[in-house]
Scaffold this motif. Structure first.
Motif, PDB file in Angstrom:
ATOM      1  N   LEU A   1     -41.756  41.926   5.626  1.00 31.47           N
ATOM      2  CA  LEU A   1     -40.627  42.359   4.793  1.00 31.47           C
ATOM      3  C   LEU A   1     -39.615  41.221   4.767  1.00 31.47           C
ATOM      4  O   LEU A   1     -39.032  40.891   5.794  1.00 31.47           O
ATOM      5  N   ARG A   2     -39.464  40.626   3.598  1.00 33.97           N
ATOM      6  CA  ARG A   2     -38.534  39.505   3.454  1.00 33.97           C
ATOM      7  C   ARG A   2     -37.232  40.002   2.834  1.00 33.97           C
ATOM      8  O   ARG A   2     -37.225  40.988   2.102  1.00 33.97           O
ATOM      9  N   GLU A   3     -36.176  39.273   3.108  1.00 36.08           N
ATOM     10  CA  GLU A   3     -34.884  39.584   2.507  1.00 36.08           C
ATOM     11  C   GLU A   3     -34.976  39.395   1.001  1.00 36.08           C
ATOM     12  O   GLU A   3     -35.558  38.419   0.537  1.00 36.08           O
ATOM     13  N   SER A   4     -34.401  40.294   0.239  1.00 44.74           N
ATOM     14  CA  SER A   4     -34.365  40.109  -1.215  1.00 44.74           C
ATOM     15  C   SER A   4     -33.206  39.179  -1.557  1.00 44.74           C
ATOM     16  O   SER A   4     -32.206  39.137  -0.844  1.00 44.74           O
ATOM     17  N   PRO A   5     -33.366  38.417  -2.653  1.00 53.11           N
ATOM     18  CA  PRO A   5     -32.301  37.456  -3.017  1.00 53.11           C
ATOM     19  C   PRO A   5     -31.022  38.135  -3.421  1.00 53.11           C
ATOM     20  O   PRO A   5     -30.951  39.235  -3.788  1.00 53.11           O
TER      21      PRO A   5
END
Length: 110
Positions: free
Chosen positions: A106-110
């Motif tokens: 799960l990556r940070e959203s921009p």
């Protein structure tokens, strides 16, 4: 710490075909994960949501994803690395009872 979404897939036949001792150990493992703060749950009936071009919300019951096995549950875990996340889920019921668990970073959203 990095977060991961896990999706467990499995069916009743695979679960029941697995030795009860292995299933019990897997459930005990899940209990330890929950006690450590992992958010997990059993999958309910999904609803697809669409609002194409902002023109109005449409919903339809049922899953968009397709797989050989039904979705059994989800979890949000924190782990130092993908390898550590894999280790954490490798002893869960879906992983040991003839199912499969996907681990999605799960990556940070921009």
């Amino acid at each position: 710490m990095p977060k991961f979404i896990t999706i467990g897939y499995g069916d009743q036949a695979g679960y029941e075909g697995t030795d009860a001792g292995i299933r019990d150990a897997a459930h005990a493992h899940d209990a330890r994960l929950r006690d450590a703060g992992v958010e997990m749950g059993i999958a309910g009936t999904p609803v697809q949501v669409r609002n194409h071009d902002g023109a109005g919300v449409r919903t339809s019951e049922g899953s968009f994803m397709k797989s050989e096995l039904p979705v059994a549950g989800f979890a949000v875990i924190e782990a130092e690395s993908l390898a550590d996340a894999v280790r954490l889920v490798s002893e869960t019921p879906c992983a040991v009872a003839q199912g499969v668990v996907e681990v999605w970073p799960l990556r940070e959203s921009p």
